[in-house]
Structures are given as structure tokens and as C-alpha cells.
Design a protein around this motif. Structure first.
Motif, mmCIF file in Angstrom:
data_model
loop_
_atom_site.group_PDB
_atom_site.id
_atom_site.type_symbol
_atom_site.label_atom_id
_atom_site.label_comp_id
_atom_site.label_asym_id
_atom_site.label_seq_id
_atom_site.Cartn_x
_atom_site.Cartn_y
_atom_site.Cartn_z
ATOM 1 N N LEU A 174 67.674 21.951 40.800
ATOM 2 C CA LEU A 174 66.274 22.362 40.770
ATOM 3 C C LEU A 174 65.876 22.838 39.375
ATOM 4 N N LYS A 210 59.596 13.895 39.694
ATOM 5 C CA LYS A 210 60.155 14.293 40.981
ATOM 6 C C LYS A 210 60.578 13.072 41.795
ATOM 7 N N ALA A 218 60.253 19.208 33.792
ATOM 8 C CA ALA A 218 58.813 19.296 34.069
ATOM 9 C C ALA A 218 58.108 20.116 32.985
ATOM 10 N N ILE A 234 54.581 14.503 36.267
ATOM 11 C CA ILE A 234 55.513 15.417 36.942
ATOM 12 C C ILE A 234 55.844 14.888 38.347
ATOM 13 N N GLN A 235 54.821 14.301 39.012
ATOM 14 C CA GLN A 235 55.108 13.637 40.289
ATOM 15 C C GLN A 235 56.160 12.553 40.087
ATOM 16 N N TYR A 279 65.301 19.954 36.981
ATOM 17 C CA TYR A 279 63.972 19.350 37.149
ATOM 18 C C TYR A 279 62.879 20.240 36.599
ATOM 19 N N LEU A 280 63.043 21.563 36.803
ATOM 20 C CA LEU A 280 62.026 22.493 36.292
ATOM 21 C C LEU A 280 61.921 22.379 34.771
ATOM 22 N N ALA A 320 64.135 11.342 41.856
ATOM 23 C CA ALA A 320 65.193 11.782 42.774
ATOM 24 C C ALA A 320 65.434 10.746 43.871
ATOM 25 N N LEU A 321 64.375 9.975 44.207
ATOM 26 C CA LEU A 321 64.513 8.949 45.249
ATOM 27 C C LEU A 321 65.519 7.877 44.839
#
Lengths: 228, 219
Positions: free
Chosen positions: A193, A156, A200, A152-153, A196-197, A159-160
Motif C-alpha cells: 500500500l 491503481k 501516487a 492515479i486510477q 502505491y501511495l 494491480a490487476l
């Protein structure tokens, strides 16, 4: 503001495939590097442990953004050619999270009770079979929950990749923001958001399934989730 | 020209990078303080089962830690001005960091609070201590020291995530490195040095935290 929701949705959803690709690619590389570096960390050979330790500390110690920019901007200056942004992204995601994953693997292998190793020795299994048939199946059960967090990290972190212009969800949102009215910004970001949720939650659900299988394989009822 | 390593240039840009690093450290410090405070509030609210608030906090924590800090930073920096709250890059960045990491620290505190033996709660109740004294004098003094190493790990993680705030215009060390390489057309030295600076701070910090972990005996 709700009338522009279909437009926002369709525009952002087009960024989902690159995000998913980066996540899946990153996870695949993470798993391989975690296994190799993690097992190297518990090797009997000091040199093998040292090499792996340097890899782990280097990638955990330097910031992921720096690693991304380094591969994207510095490497081309040094070697003369540029990796495609998505490829560079997957490489950094895998190298970075693989370093964290190696520690998970090391911890799980060392948490397998000594008696299990000794029992395998007593059955005169080869070192390879001891690892593969006795230690790893038990260690994997311990590894899966922390790996869920790690993945999950990683999700996230994809996005970078918008910072090195990969055409993923966040990047597409940034393209959309200046072109829509003031009130639409919040909608755009909320949609991002939620995307992503959902991703995840998918990772969590998939890992729960694996946890149950791995636990059943060593004859254990999983600690989390419902036993079937 | 690019390629190779220019020592003279590397030495020349060090002071500028150091100034950028100070901003990174400041954002980390302020973000940590916010995450420590807010995380504690989240944890206590959830433990005390304050009306519906504890459900709201729980849902927020689950949602916020599953979504990227970068998007959250954009929300705080770009959307809040629409409702009349305009924050500078540093303030917005610190708020984004603090809020994101509070979702992690609240779980850390929760574990620490749960590890306080039930007898302690019962004794406090038997002495009919007021609620605030139970928390401040009995529970937290036992729960917090135990979780310090875990909190330390999150400070280190936060430090390494500060560079993504360059997306909202925070002039931290990586932004400085990018500016320097744009001026000189030499990306090698600034970005490599930025990476080394991160390593020089976060590696010793993680060694300290690991030692602390071993001493408290907790993970």
C-alpha cells in the motif's frame, strides 16, 4: 515480525519496475488515445464523432478485468498468438483509460469560451492553428487536474495485471504471502500500500508541475498550488 | 476446438452467466449502500471537526483512495482472520468496495454540503436547532439530492470493479465465465458474453445518470 521487513521490502521492490513500466506505458497510450478520441468527439464530421463515441462507450461500459482477460485469453484463441502479459496489460490500461480521458479532452475543449474560437476565426487562422495555438493551450489547463485523477486510477489498475501473472508488486506479494509466517501478511500488504501511495504522490507532484507550466503559458496563475 | 463463435454454446451458458451476474449486482448494491452510509459519516465528521478524528479520517481517505482496491480486498480477506474476524468472499468483497468507494463518496458529499448557502446554517443557528436537526432537517435534505448523479456514477464504477473480487474467491460473472471456459476449452463465448452483459447494464445506467445530471444542473 520486523526482522523480516528487509526481506519483504527487497522482494516487493523488485516488483516496482514492472509496475512503473505498466503505469508509464499505460499513461503514454492514454494520452495519445485521449487526444485522438477526444478531438474526434468535437469533430465537425458526424462519422468521426460516431466512431469515437463507440470506442469511448465500449471501453467505459465493459469492465477493465473483462477487457484484460479478453485480450489475454480470448484474443489468442481467435488470432493464434499471445501478446506478452505486460504488453497486453499496457494495451488494456491505455485503451480503458483513454476512453475516460477522451471525455476529459472533449469537456475541456468545449469549455473554452466561444469568443476565443471567434477571435481566432477573425484573425483568419486556419482550423489547425485555431486548435493548436488558441483553443488547446487553454483547454490543457482545464484538463490537467482531472488527468491527475485518471493517472492515479491507472496506477491503481496496474494491480490487476497480477491476475494475468505480470511480475509486479501485487503478484510478488502473493508469491510471498504463503511462504512467510501468519504475522507477516499485514507487513507485506502495508508495504504494498505504501509503495502505491508513494507512486501516487509522485504522479501528483509531476502533474502539479505541468499544471503550473501550462497555466503560465496562457498567462494565468494556477488555481491550485502556490504561485511562484 | 477454439476459434469462431458457437451460438448454441453461447445460449447454453447464458443461465450460468446470469446467475454470476446476480452476484455481481448484489455485491454492487451492498457495496453502494455501505459506501453511501460510510461516506456520509466521513463527510460529516470532517465538516464538524470532531476532535482529532477529522484529521484521521482525512488522512485515511487520502491514503485509501490512492491505493489499489485489489490489495485492500486481500487485506480484508486474508489479514482480518488473523485478528479473529473471518469474513466470507461476499462480505469481505462488499466491505472492501464500500470502504474504498466511501473515500470517493465522502468527497462528493463534502462538495454538496459546501454548496448549501451559509444563510441556511445561520438560520438554523438563529432558530437554535439542535445539531442533529441542523444536519437532518436543514443541510442534508439540500445537499444530498444535488449530489445524486455523482453518487450514481460511482455505483456504475463499482459495478465494473466487482470482477476483481474474483481474486478473493467471489463467484461473480467473470469467475463463472473463467470456469466455463476452463471446462469447455472455449474462452471466446463466456468472456465475450460477460463483457456484453456489463455493457448492457452500465451503458443504459450511465445514460440515466447523465440525464439526471442535466436535470439537477450540477456536474
Amino acid at each position: 515480525m520486523l526482522d523480516s521487513l528487509p526481506l519483504i521490502l527487497s522482494f516487493l521492490m523488485a516488483g516496482v519496475p514492472p509496475t512503473v513500466l505498466a503505469t508509464v506505458g499505460g499513461i503514454a497510450l492514454t494520452v495519445v488515445l485521449s487526444a485522438v478520441a477526444g478531438l474526434a468527439l468535437v469533430s465537425r464530421h458526424r462519422a468521426v464523432r460516431a466512431v469515437s463515441r463507440v470506442y469511448v462507450e465500449f471501453f467505459r461500459g465493459t469492465s477493465e478485468v473483462v477487457q484484460l482477460f479478453w485480450i489475454f485469453f480470448v484474443l489468442p484463441a481467435l488470432v493464434g498468438y499471445q501478446i506478452i502479459p505486460l504488453g497486453a496489460g499496457i494495451l488494456v490500461l491505455g485503451l480503458n483509460h483513454g476512453a475516460y480521458g477522451a471525455e476529459i479532452v472533449r469537456g475541456a475543449v468545449r469549455a473554452v469560451p466561444r469568443a476565443q474560437h471567434e477571435g481566432a476565426v477573425a484573425l483568419s487562422l486556419s482550423p489547425w492553428d485555431r486548435m493548436r495555438r488558441v483553443v488547446l493551450p487553454q483547454a490543457v489547463v482545464e484538463m490537467l487536474p482531472p488527468f491527475t485523477n485518471l493517472f492515479i486510477q491507472l496506477l491503481k489498475s496496474t494491480a490487476l495485471l497480477s491476475l494475468v501473472v505480470v511480475d509486479e508488486v501485487v503478484r510478488r506479494g502473493q508469491l510471498l504471502v504463503p511462504n512467510l509466517g501468519v504475522g507477516e501478511k499485514l507487513t507485506i500488504y502495508l508495504v504494498e500500500l505504501v509503495i502505491y501511495l508513494v507512486l501516487a504522490l509522485l504522479i501528483t507532484a509531476g502533474m502539479r508541475l505541468l499544471e503550473r507550466r501550462a497555466a503560465a503559458r496562457v498567462g494565468r496563475v494556477p488555481a491550485t498550488g502556490v504561485a511562484t | 476446438m477454439t476459434g469462431g463463435w458457437d451460438w448454441a454454446y453461447a445460449v447454453e451458458i447464458l443461465p450460468a452467466l446470469w446467475r454470476g451476474l446476480q452476484v455481481t449486482l448484489l455485491a454492487t448494491l451492498l457495496g453502494s449502500l455501505l459506501a453511501f452510509g460510510l461516506g456520509l459519516v466521513f463527510a460529516v465528521v470532517q465538516r464538524n471537526r470532531v476532535a482529532v478524528l477529522h484529521r484521521v479520517v482525512w488522512a485515511f481517505v487520502q491514503f485509501w483512495r490512492s491505493t489499489p482496491l485489489l490489495v485492500q480486498a486481500y487485506v480484508i480477506y486474508q489479514v482480518l482472520p488473523d485478528v479473529g474476524i473471518t469474513l466470507g468472499s461476499l462480505a469481505a468483497g462488499v466491505l472492501a468496495l464500500g470502504l474504498h468507494y466511501a473515500c470517493y463518496t465522502s468527497e462528493v458529499y463534502r462538495a454538496g454540503i459546501e454548496a448549501v448557502p451559509p444563510g441556511q446554517w445561520e438560520a438554523a443557528a438563529a432558530l437554535s436547532l439542535p445539531r442533529s436537526r441542523v444536519w437532518l432537517a436543514v443541510v442534508l435534505p439540500q445537499a444530498v439530492p444535488r449530489v445524486l448523479p455523482a453518487l450514481g456514477n460511482y455505483v456504475i464504477s463499482m459495478f465494473k470493479e466487482v470482477p476483481l473480487l474474483l481474486a478473493i474467491g467471489l463467484v461473480e460473472v467473470v469467475t463463472v465465465a473463467r470456469q466455463l471456459s476452463a471446462e469447455s476449452f472455449r474462452p471466446v463465448e463466456p468472456l465475450t458474453l460477460a463483457g456484453i452483459l456489463f455493457l448492457l447494464i452500465s451503458y443504459p445506467a450511465s445514460v440515466v445518470v447523465r440525464r439526471l445530471e442535466r436535470r439537477t444542473g450540477a456536474r
